[in-house]
Scaffold this motif. Structure first.
Motif, mmCIF file in Angstrom:
data_model
loop_
_atom_site.group_PDB
_atom_site.id
_atom_site.type_symbol
_atom_site.label_atom_id
_atom_site.label_comp_id
_atom_site.label_asym_id
_atom_site.label_seq_id
_atom_site.Cartn_x
_atom_site.Cartn_y
_atom_site.Cartn_z
ATOM 1 N N ARG A 1 63.320 35.490 69.398
ATOM 2 C CA ARG A 1 63.611 36.889 69.380
ATOM 3 C C ARG A 1 63.289 37.429 70.970
ATOM 4 O O ARG A 1 63.764 38.170 71.575
ATOM 5 C CB ARG A 1 62.572 37.783 68.458
ATOM 6 C CG ARG A 1 62.587 39.244 68.646
ATOM 7 C CD ARG A 1 61.659 39.868 67.839
ATOM 8 N NE ARG A 1 62.264 39.918 66.547
ATOM 9 C CZ ARG A 1 61.559 39.174 65.189
ATOM 10 N NH1 ARG A 1 60.592 38.358 65.887
ATOM 11 N NH2 ARG A 1 62.076 39.268 64.282
ATOM 12 N N ARG A 2 62.514 36.778 71.660
ATOM 13 C CA ARG A 2 62.138 36.823 73.160
ATOM 14 C C ARG A 2 63.158 36.348 74.123
ATOM 15 O O ARG A 2 63.249 36.611 75.189
ATOM 16 C CB ARG A 2 60.680 36.655 73.384
ATOM 17 C CG ARG A 2 59.624 37.027 72.486
ATOM 18 C CD ARG A 2 58.387 36.827 73.055
ATOM 19 N NE ARG A 2 58.244 35.236 73.160
ATOM 20 C CZ ARG A 2 57.674 34.497 72.330
ATOM 21 N NH1 ARG A 2 57.046 35.198 71.061
ATOM 22 N NH2 ARG A 2 57.322 33.321 72.236
ATOM 23 N N ALA A 3 63.980 35.503 73.579
ATOM 24 C CA ALA A 3 64.630 34.542 74.352
ATOM 25 C C ALA A 3 66.129 35.243 74.776
ATOM 26 O O ALA A 3 66.737 35.961 73.882
ATOM 27 C CB ALA A 3 64.880 33.358 73.996
ATOM 28 N N ASP A 4 66.793 35.044 75.753
ATOM 29 C CA ASP A 4 68.294 35.357 75.930
ATOM 30 C C ASP A 4 69.151 34.568 75.347
ATOM 31 O O ASP A 4 70.173 34.784 74.765
ATOM 32 C CB ASP A 4 68.564 35.162 77.685
ATOM 33 C CG ASP A 4 67.654 36.358 78.407
ATOM 34 O OD1 ASP A 4 67.386 37.255 77.747
ATOM 35 O OD2 ASP A 4 67.286 36.053 79.605
ATOM 36 N N VAL A 5 68.651 33.154 75.411
ATOM 37 C CA VAL A 5 69.615 32.206 74.727
ATOM 38 C C VAL A 5 68.786 31.215 74.030
ATOM 39 O O VAL A 5 67.484 30.953 74.476
ATOM 40 C CB VAL A 5 70.219 31.268 75.745
ATOM 41 C CG1 VAL A 5 71.139 30.237 74.995
ATOM 42 C CG2 VAL A 5 71.265 32.158 76.664
ATOM 43 N N ALA A 6 69.055 30.808 72.831
ATOM 44 C CA ALA A 6 68.010 29.828 71.896
ATOM 45 C C ALA A 6 68.983 28.725 71.510
ATOM 46 O O ALA A 6 70.283 28.612 71.132
ATOM 47 C CB ALA A 6 67.845 30.552 70.549
ATOM 48 N N LEU A 7 68.216 27.546 72.024
ATOM 49 C CA LEU A 7 68.830 26.319 71.664
ATOM 50 C C LEU A 7 68.332 25.712 70.634
ATOM 51 O O LEU A 7 66.956 25.597 70.520
ATOM 52 C CB LEU A 7 68.523 25.392 72.812
ATOM 53 C CG LEU A 7 69.261 25.667 74.365
ATOM 54 C CD1 LEU A 7 68.463 24.568 75.287
ATOM 55 C CD2 LEU A 7 70.578 25.842 74.050
ATOM 56 N N VAL A 8 68.998 25.346 69.634
ATOM 57 C CA VAL A 8 68.642 24.962 68.143
ATOM 58 C C VAL A 8 68.901 23.642 68.132
ATOM 59 O O VAL A 8 70.108 23.344 67.947
ATOM 60 C CB VAL A 8 68.910 25.695 67.086
ATOM 61 C CG1 VAL A 8 68.470 25.402 65.705
ATOM 62 C CG2 VAL A 8 68.736 27.404 67.308
ATOM 63 N N PHE A 9 68.054 22.700 67.964
ATOM 64 C CA PHE A 9 68.320 21.207 67.701
ATOM 65 C C PHE A 9 67.992 20.925 66.490
ATOM 66 O O PHE A 9 67.095 21.144 65.882
ATOM 67 C CB PHE A 9 67.220 20.323 68.682
ATOM 68 C CG PHE A 9 67.581 20.517 70.061
ATOM 69 C CD1 PHE A 9 68.249 19.289 70.879
ATOM 70 C CD2 PHE A 9 67.069 21.497 70.849
ATOM 71 C CE1 PHE A 9 68.265 19.497 72.084
ATOM 72 C CE2 PHE A 9 67.413 21.510 72.198
ATOM 73 C CZ PHE A 9 67.941 20.338 72.663
ATOM 74 N N LEU A 10 69.337 20.450 65.969
ATOM 75 C CA LEU A 10 69.363 20.113 64.410
ATOM 76 C C LEU A 10 70.022 18.740 64.125
ATOM 77 O O LEU A 10 70.692 18.141 65.300
ATOM 78 C CB LEU A 10 70.286 21.164 63.757
ATOM 79 C CG LEU A 10 70.101 22.548 63.800
ATOM 80 C CD1 LEU A 10 70.993 23.320 63.020
ATOM 81 C CD2 LEU A 10 68.828 22.729 63.187
ATOM 82 N N GLY A 11 70.007 17.842 63.260
ATOM 83 C CA GLY A 11 70.562 16.742 62.915
ATOM 84 C C GLY A 11 70.166 16.087 61.593
ATOM 85 O O GLY A 11 69.113 16.618 60.654
ATOM 86 N N LEU A 12 70.303 14.878 61.608
ATOM 87 C CA LEU A 12 70.010 13.909 60.282
ATOM 88 C C LEU A 12 68.821 13.455 60.767
ATOM 89 O O LEU A 12 68.389 12.649 61.499
ATOM 90 C CB LEU A 12 71.226 12.817 59.793
ATOM 91 C CG LEU A 12 72.348 13.565 59.590
ATOM 92 C CD1 LEU A 12 73.458 12.685 59.328
ATOM 93 C CD2 LEU A 12 72.188 14.614 58.515
#
Length: 419
Positions: A52-63
């Motif tokens: 919510r505070r960020a300009d851009v969110a990097l979301v790391f997903l995977g197996l």
């Protein structure tokens, strides 16, 4: 053993430099003996607050490690449900999201890709993967990788879905030659991302496709590629050969070459490929070897198997080999055979009458052409089994043979080319 180990978090902080505001929140935990994670409300809330505070969110997903291995088969291509739930929560509070994937095998993106502005497929990046991802995320380098497999919308779309894992100790290799993109593209099955796909931080245009005959069943293919964007980047130019058939007898098109070129903004390069008869050949069980048929095919050049930019029609002279005629050879095969057509015409004038009796109905003509010659014994037109046997013997005697059990028939050279 790894000689170094870069984590994305450390690499991102180093790339961002002093004073940059980066916040990390785990969001979920991994359980090594399970294929999914354990939802934890506190971790999700922390991640949502940071997004919510960020300009851009990097979301790391995977197996997770337990979800894939060389020692067992996966039963799904979905990401763990807790990861998708986290992405959904984060996307509700931050409109600019880039998903970074870590996975050894393909995962479905259909359920969640609309929540992200960009997806960076990292696969299993290795010991220096963190620094490599940071270089791409911050734009120090432009992505230039291309998908080596199609990403389907769902597991049920894959070519082996109805055949694997089999039963009673047997697995049928039912997809045959239609593996991967050959299946999806021949049947025009909708996919998430096609074979060969990959974006970069610039754009490229293709122009001036030229196909020139360079020998017997050999051609040189050239195309001009131009960087039309605003920064340096690499393009992977892909060459396919395509075959237009009403009923497919082979994949609709197949990759036959690729070339990687690096270009500055506004720069162009002429890319060249060599195409040979082997590239358009098919395996012939009857000849126990490869065959190159006379006829036309399409040369395609593009940025993926479904991003074809330019096409040119080309004529192939073929290898000059004609298959032997048999009693079970169809009427169409007899009429297309240079020796068989003459013998059949001399012996059986009824054939022309048979086709003429259809009254111009193409469906009836196609039906007749697809019937084995020996089956006409019930038509009362004189093509008894004995007559068919005599025709087969005469055709074999009139056609000289080579070691591949084909009849050698001289053919003229044909040139194909297009701009």
């Amino acid at each position: 053993m790894p000689t170094r180990l870069d984590t994305p978090w450390d690499a991102l902080r180093a790339a961002a430099g002093p004073g940059a505001e980066l916040t990390f929140a785990p969001g979920f935990t991994l359980v090594h003996d399970r294929g999914d994670g354990v939802p934890e409300a506190a971790l999700v809330a922390e991640a949502v607050a940071a997004a919510r505070r960020a300009d851009v969110a990097l979301v790391f997903l995977g197996l997770p490690e337990a979800a894939e291995s060389e020692g067992f088969d996966r039963t799904t291509i979905d990401l763990p449900a807790d990861q998708i739930a986290l992405l959904r929560e984060v996307s509700a509070v931050c409109p600019r999201i880039a998903v970074v994937l870590a996975n050894g095998g393909v995962v479905s993106v259909a359920e969640w890709q609309d929540m992200a502005s960009a997806v960076l497929e990292g696969w299993l990046p290795g010991q220096a993967g963190g620094a490599a991802l940071a270089d791409l995320i911050f734009g120090f380098h432009s992505p230039c990788g291309r998908l080596t497999e199609t990403i389907p919308l769902r597991l049920a779309d894959t070519p082996s879905y109805l055949h694997f894992p089999g039963r009673d100790g047997h697995v049928v290799y039912g997809e045959g030659r239609y593996v991967g993109y050959r299946h999806y593209d021949t049947l025009d099955v909708p996919v998430a991302y096609p074979f060969g796909h990959g974006l970069s931080y610039t754009r490229f245009s293709y122009s001036d496709l030229e196909v020139v005959e360079s020998g017997e069943n050999a051609w040189t293919v050239e195309v001009t590629v131009t960087n039309t964007g605003g920064r340096f980047g690499h393009e992977v130019v892909q060459l396919y050969v395509a075959f237009e058939e009403p009923i497919p007898s082979r994949p609709g098109h197949e990759l036959r070459g690729f070339a990687k070129v690096g270009l500055e903004p506004g720069e162009s390069e002429r890319v060249s490929f060599a195409l040979t008869g082997r590239d358009i050949a098919q395996w012939s069980p009857a000849r126990h070897g490869w065959r190159v048929d006379e006829g036309r095919f399409i040369v395609e050049v593009g940025a993926s198997s479904r991003d074809i930019r330019l096409r040119a029609e080309v004529a192939a002279a073929g290898d000059g080999q004609v298959d032997e005629l048999e009693p079970m050879s169809t009427l169409g095969e007899w009429l297309a055979h240079p020796v068989g057509a003459r013998l059949l015409g001399e012996r059986m004038r009824h054939v022309a009458g048979l086709l003429g009796a259809s009254g111009g109905h193409s469906a009836l003509i196609e039906l007749a052409l697809g019937i084995p010659l020996v089956k006409f014994s019930t038509f009362g037109i004189g093509l008894t089994p004995d007559v068919v046997a005599e025709l087969v013997a005469a055709a074999r005697e009139a056609s000289p043979h080579d070691d591949r059990s084909g009849a050698t028939v001289p053919q003229g050279r044909t040139t194909g080319g297009s701009r």
